[in-house]
Design a protein around this motif. Structure first.
Motif, PDB file in Angstrom:
ATOM      1  N   TYR A  30      -1.995   0.645 -11.135  1.00  0.00           N
ATOM      2  CA  TYR A  30      -2.485   0.696  -9.758  1.00  0.00           C
ATOM      3  C   TYR A  30      -3.188  -0.600  -9.369  1.00  0.00           C
ATOM      4  N   GLN A  31      -3.899  -1.195 -10.328  1.00  0.00           N
ATOM      5  CA  GLN A  31      -4.648  -2.415 -10.022  1.00  0.00           C
ATOM      6  C   GLN A  31      -3.723  -3.567  -9.636  1.00  0.00           C
ATOM      7  N   VAL A  32      -2.497  -3.571 -10.175  1.00  0.00           N
ATOM      8  CA  VAL A  32      -1.530  -4.608  -9.801  1.00  0.00           C
ATOM      9  C   VAL A  32      -1.242  -4.544  -8.304  1.00  0.00           C
ATOM     10  N   PHE A  33      -1.107  -3.329  -7.768  1.00  0.00           N
ATOM     11  CA  PHE A  33      -0.859  -3.169  -6.328  1.00  0.00           C
ATOM     12  C   PHE A  33      -2.036  -3.712  -5.519  1.00  0.00           C
ATOM     13  N   ARG A  34      -3.239  -3.370  -5.943  1.00  0.00           N
ATOM     14  CA  ARG A  34      -4.410  -3.805  -5.174  1.00  0.00           C
ATOM     15  C   ARG A  34      -4.562  -5.324  -5.215  1.00  0.00           C
ATOM     16  N   ASP A  35      -4.318  -5.917  -6.384  1.00  0.00           N
ATOM     17  CA  ASP A  35      -4.418  -7.377  -6.490  1.00  0.00           C
ATOM     18  C   ASP A  35      -3.339  -8.060  -5.661  1.00  0.00           C
ATOM     19  N   LEU A  36      -2.123  -7.486  -5.679  1.00  0.00           N
ATOM     20  CA  LEU A  36      -1.031  -8.071  -4.892  1.00  0.00           C
ATOM     21  C   LEU A  36      -1.332  -7.974  -3.398  1.00  0.00           C
ATOM     22  N   ALA A  37      -1.847  -6.821  -2.949  1.00  0.00           N
ATOM     23  CA  ALA A  37      -2.179  -6.660  -1.534  1.00  0.00           C
ATOM     24  C   ALA A  37      -3.267  -7.650  -1.115  1.00  0.00           C
ATOM     25  N   GLN A  61      -2.588  13.696 -19.457  1.00  0.00           N
ATOM     26  CA  GLN A  61      -3.451  13.125 -20.491  1.00  0.00           C
ATOM     27  C   GLN A  61      -4.802  13.822 -20.530  1.00  0.00           C
ATOM     28  N   LYS A  62      -5.299  14.195 -19.351  1.00  0.00           N
ATOM     29  CA  LYS A  62      -6.587  14.888 -19.308  1.00  0.00           C
ATOM     30  C   LYS A  62      -6.491  16.268 -19.933  1.00  0.00           C
ATOM     31  N   ASP A  63      -5.382  16.966 -19.653  1.00  0.00           N
ATOM     32  CA  ASP A  63      -5.207  18.310 -20.219  1.00  0.00           C
ATOM     33  C   ASP A  63      -5.046  18.272 -21.735  1.00  0.00           C
ATOM     34  N   LYS A  64      -4.407  17.195 -22.227  1.00  0.00           N
ATOM     35  CA  LYS A  64      -4.175  17.075 -23.668  1.00  0.00           C
ATOM     36  C   LYS A  64      -5.310  16.358 -24.379  1.00  0.00           C
ATOM     37  N   HIS A  65      -6.297  15.864 -23.621  1.00  0.00           N
ATOM     38  CA  HIS A  65      -7.425  15.107 -24.171  1.00  0.00           C
ATOM     39  C   HIS A  65      -6.949  13.886 -24.952  1.00  0.00           C
ATOM     40  N   ASP A  66      -5.892  13.241 -24.405  1.00  0.00           N
ATOM     41  CA  ASP A  66      -5.379  12.030 -25.050  1.00  0.00           C
ATOM     42  C   ASP A  66      -6.283  10.855 -24.737  1.00  0.00           C
ATOM     43  N   LYS A  67      -6.343   9.920 -25.690  1.00  0.00           N
ATOM     44  CA  LYS A  67      -7.013   8.657 -25.409  1.00  0.00           C
ATOM     45  C   LYS A  67      -6.124   7.813 -24.492  1.00  0.00           C
ATOM     46  N   LEU A  68      -6.740   7.044 -23.625  1.00  0.00           N
ATOM     47  CA  LEU A  68      -5.989   6.270 -22.653  1.00  0.00           C
ATOM     48  C   LEU A  68      -5.242   5.145 -23.343  1.00  0.00           C
ATOM     49  N   PRO A  69      -3.918   5.063 -23.206  1.00  0.00           N
ATOM     50  CA  PRO A  69      -3.145   3.995 -23.849  1.00  0.00           C
ATOM     51  C   PRO A  69      -3.282   2.702 -23.060  1.00  0.00           C
ATOM     52  N   PRO A  70      -2.797   1.569 -23.613  1.00  0.00           N
ATOM     53  CA  PRO A  70      -2.878   0.298 -22.893  1.00  0.00           C
ATOM     54  C   PRO A  70      -2.137   0.323 -21.560  1.00  0.00           C
ATOM     55  N   CYS A  71      -1.080   1.135 -21.421  1.00  0.00           N
ATOM     56  CA  CYS A  71      -0.296   1.177 -20.183  1.00  0.00           C
ATOM     57  C   CYS A  71      -0.806   2.269 -19.263  1.00  0.00           C
ATOM     58  N   HIS A  72      -2.123   2.473 -19.235  1.00  0.00           N
ATOM     59  CA  HIS A  72      -2.725   3.507 -18.423  1.00  0.00           C
ATOM     60  C   HIS A  72      -2.339   3.315 -16.958  1.00  0.00           C
ATOM     61  N   PRO A  73      -2.026   4.410 -16.223  1.00  0.00           N
ATOM     62  CA  PRO A  73      -1.596   4.256 -14.822  1.00  0.00           C
ATOM     63  C   PRO A  73      -2.580   3.497 -13.955  1.00  0.00           C
ATOM     64  N   ARG A  74      -3.874   3.614 -14.214  1.00  0.00           N
ATOM     65  CA  ARG A  74      -4.846   2.919 -13.370  1.00  0.00           C
ATOM     66  C   ARG A  74      -4.711   1.396 -13.501  1.00  0.00           C
ATOM     67  N   SER A  75      -4.275   0.928 -14.661  1.00  0.00           N
ATOM     68  CA  SER A  75      -4.013  -0.508 -14.799  1.00  0.00           C
ATOM     69  C   SER A  75      -2.827  -0.913 -13.921  1.00  0.00           C
ATOM     70  N   ASP A 101       0.828  -1.207   0.000  1.00  0.00           N
ATOM     71  CA  ASP A 101       0.000   0.000   0.000  1.00  0.00           C
ATOM     72  C   ASP A 101       0.863   1.258   0.000  1.00  0.00           C
ATOM     73  N   ASP A 102       1.970   1.247   0.745  1.00  0.00           N
ATOM     74  CA  ASP A 102       2.865   2.407   0.760  1.00  0.00           C
ATOM     75  C   ASP A 102       3.502   2.632  -0.615  1.00  0.00           C
ATOM     76  N   CYS A 103       3.873   1.539  -1.267  1.00  0.00           N
ATOM     77  CA  CYS A 103       4.472   1.667  -2.610  1.00  0.00           C
ATOM     78  C   CYS A 103       3.451   2.189  -3.615  1.00  0.00           C
ATOM     79  N   LEU A 104       2.189   1.845  -3.428  1.00  0.00           N
ATOM     80  CA  LEU A 104       1.139   2.382  -4.299  1.00  0.00           C
ATOM     81  C   LEU A 104       1.075   3.899  -4.159  1.00  0.00           C
ATOM     82  N   GLY A 105       1.176   4.397  -2.921  1.00  0.00           N
ATOM     83  CA  GLY A 105       1.173   5.847  -2.734  1.00  0.00           C
ATOM     84  C   GLY A 105       2.345   6.524  -3.424  1.00  0.00           C
ATOM     85  N   SER A 106       3.508   5.881  -3.404  1.00  0.00           N
ATOM     86  CA  SER A 106       4.674   6.450  -4.092  1.00  0.00           C
ATOM     87  C   SER A 106       4.468   6.466  -5.602  1.00  0.00           C
TER      88      SER A 106
END
Length: 412
Positions: A124-131, A108-122, A91-96
């Protein structure tokens, strides 16, 4: 994607593969002594260093922010060295990782880019699944097989190439039939081999009654243990002290250099003289892993970032943007001119000194405590200390239908 980000992704995958191998060893091996234990962790340690080195040596890369998020987050693999509630380390590493990952989301939001496959939220999900995985199977740290084989022998058997005529797995357990549907993905797919539960013993051979020592006294007599060996086995060896995640980092030489428009100051420790930097309007400054050191930034710069530093004293003149501080202890900041804002994330203890011109500076704090603001508002030019609130009381106001948060004040 750049070539550097692809290389870093390959290293991350390698890290999870090495950790899977380490967990497989723990299911078959007895707890090793400290030298063997550190040798088993060496492949994981090498991956952590490689991922961080890719970030440090490619600062001009257009995806440097993404590289930084992954480099900070990959330390989650060090949870195997934590004995008490290792999921909290994840959980601490997720915060970092979110410190830089959220910057990517904002860009990405400011540039109105489409979300790429390596989106940060994907990521983040690795941390939650590992925890979640650690909470379920390792809530109190790594466990070893008390009746297993020596760890070195198990590691060699897993590293040896499989025999071409054998269809059995490296654990010498009969292979399970392939499931009808593939795993949905995420972290469960990484450790699917370890989640079979009781089914993992289905391939073990049943011991015949003639081979059971407790039913055959002659077998017990034939396998008598010598006095010296029996005395050795009478006491279990004291568990070796596991290294902390911080010890998995190798100290690097001090560095102060300008690359393009970014100054990098890192790895200064107990520096007797202040580290001074002359900056211009287009330049930014990154201060990383500097302990017991004073850094003076002269001139008007764009932005300053401080990370992973302890007892660092920072003096700045004027900034166009902000001072960002993440994961620092006993931090001190003095502003001579003006800056728009100071952002503190995971800061444990800080003294902030504002000049008369910078009294309007905004402070943003997150997961921080012990922050004191010193303002020069008296006619005699004396500083007045104002502690920032660290305790908030929140409740739901049913009358207004809204959540209310109030600062808790202690009178005494």
């Amino acid at each position: 994607l750049t070539a550097v980000s692809i290389t870093q992704a390959v290293e991350v995958l390698k890290g999870f593969q090495e950790q899977r191998k380490f967990l497989l060893i723990t299911t078959r091996a007895t707890k090793p002594d400290l030298p063997v234990y550190q040798n088993l962790l060496k492949p994981i340690n090498e991956v952590l260093m490689a991922v961080g080195e890719l970030k440090d040596s490619n600062r001009p890369d257009p995806m440097y922010t993404q590289l930084s998020a992954v480099a900070d987050g990959i330390m989650m693999l060090a949870w195997v060295t934590v004995d008490n509630r290792p999921y909290k380390h994840v959980d601490d590493c997720l915060g970092s990782a979110q410190f830089f990952g959220n910057r990517v989301l904002k860009e990405q939001k400011d540039k109105h880019d489409k979300l790429p496959p390596c989106h940060p939220r994907s990521f983040y999900q690795v941390f939650r699944d590992l925890a979640t995985y650690i909470r379920q199977y390792f809530p109190s740290g790594i466990t070893w097989n008390a009746r297993g084989e020596p760890a070195q022998d198990v590691a060699k058997s897993l590293s040896a190439p499989p025999a071409p005529t054998s269809a059995s797995s490296v654990l010498d357990i009969k292979a399970e039939p392939a499931p009808a549907t593939a795993p949905s993905g995420g972290f469960d797919a990484v450790f699917s081999e370890l989640n079979k539960g009781a089914a993992v013993t289905q391939g073990l051979r049943k011991v015949d009654r003639s081979e059971m020592t407790h039913k055959n006294p002659s077998l017990r007599a034939a396998s008598t243990v010598g006095d010296k060996e029996a005395a050795t086995r009478a006491k279990s060896p004291a568990p070796g002290k596991k290294p902390k995640p911080e010890s998995m980092r190798v100290k690097k030489p001090a560095k102060k250099e300008l690359e393009g428009n970014k100054w990098t100051v890192e790895n200064f420790d107990k520096e007797p003289q202040p580290v001074e930097i002359e900056v211009s309007l287009a330049q930014s400054v990154l201060i990383s892993r500097c302990n017991n050191t004073t850094v003076i930034i002269q001139g008007k710069a764009n932005q300053v970032t401080v990370e992973n530093s302890s007892r660092l004293s920072l003096v700045v003149d004027t900034l166009v943007s902000t001072v960002d501080v993440v994961k620092a202890q006993n931090f001190a900041l003095q502003v001579i001119g003006t800056i728009p804002a100071v952002m503190l994330d995971q800061v444990d203890g800080a003294q902030i000194y504002f000049s008369k011109e910078s009294t309007g500076t905004k402070l943003f704090t997150s997961k921080s405590d012990g922050i004191n603001l010193n303002i020069m508002s008296d006619p005699d030019d004396d500083y007045r200390e104002v502690p920032l609130p660290s305790q908030i009381c929140s409740y739901y106001d049913e009358a207004n239908g809204d959540l209310v948060s109030e600062i808790v004040a202690h009178a005494g």
